[in-house]
Design a protein around this motif. Structure first.
Motif, mmCIF file in Angstrom:
data_model
loop_
_atom_site.group_PDB
_atom_site.id
_atom_site.type_symbol
_atom_site.label_atom_id
_atom_site.label_comp_id
_atom_site.label_asym_id
_atom_site.label_seq_id
_atom_site.Cartn_x
_atom_site.Cartn_y
_atom_site.Cartn_z
ATOM 1 N N UNK A 76 -32.554 72.249 40.271
ATOM 2 C CA UNK A 76 -31.864 72.624 39.094
ATOM 3 C C UNK A 76 -31.625 73.890 38.973
ATOM 4 N N UNK A 77 -32.493 74.778 39.462
ATOM 5 C CA UNK A 77 -32.514 76.151 39.268
ATOM 6 C C UNK A 77 -31.301 76.806 40.503
ATOM 7 N N UNK A 78 -31.264 76.181 41.484
ATOM 8 C CA UNK A 78 -30.306 76.397 42.610
ATOM 9 C C UNK A 78 -28.848 76.127 42.171
ATOM 10 N N UNK A 79 -28.869 75.157 41.684
ATOM 11 C CA UNK A 79 -27.585 74.528 41.027
ATOM 12 C C UNK A 79 -27.148 75.297 39.951
#
Length: 71
Positions: free
Chosen positions: A64-67
């Motif tokens: 989620x953080x990467x997205x």
């Protein structure tokens, strides 16, 4: 049940299982030794489940953080 709760219950079941096994050995009770072994294994399983839940949660959070960074 959350990862932490699984780990706590697992640790408790492991400790109780080991204690039962020790008492069973001291008193010569094969039944108590067997119950202790089963409870200890149950505790190890609960701890493993807690670890797996935590790892899955961490992986989801990283994805989620990467997205969010790519937005």
């Amino acid at each position: 049940m959350g990862a932490t709760a699984d780990k706590i219950k697992g640790t408790a079941n492991e400790a109780i299982g080991k204690a039962k096994q020790g008492i069973g050995e001291a008193t010569g009770s094969e039944k108590l030794q067997g119950e202790g072994a089963v409870q200890e294994i149950k505790g190890k399983g609960q701890k493993a489940l807690g670890d797996a839940k935590e790892a899955a949660k961490d992986a989801i959070n990283k994805a989620a953080n990467a997205a969010n960074k790519n937005l």
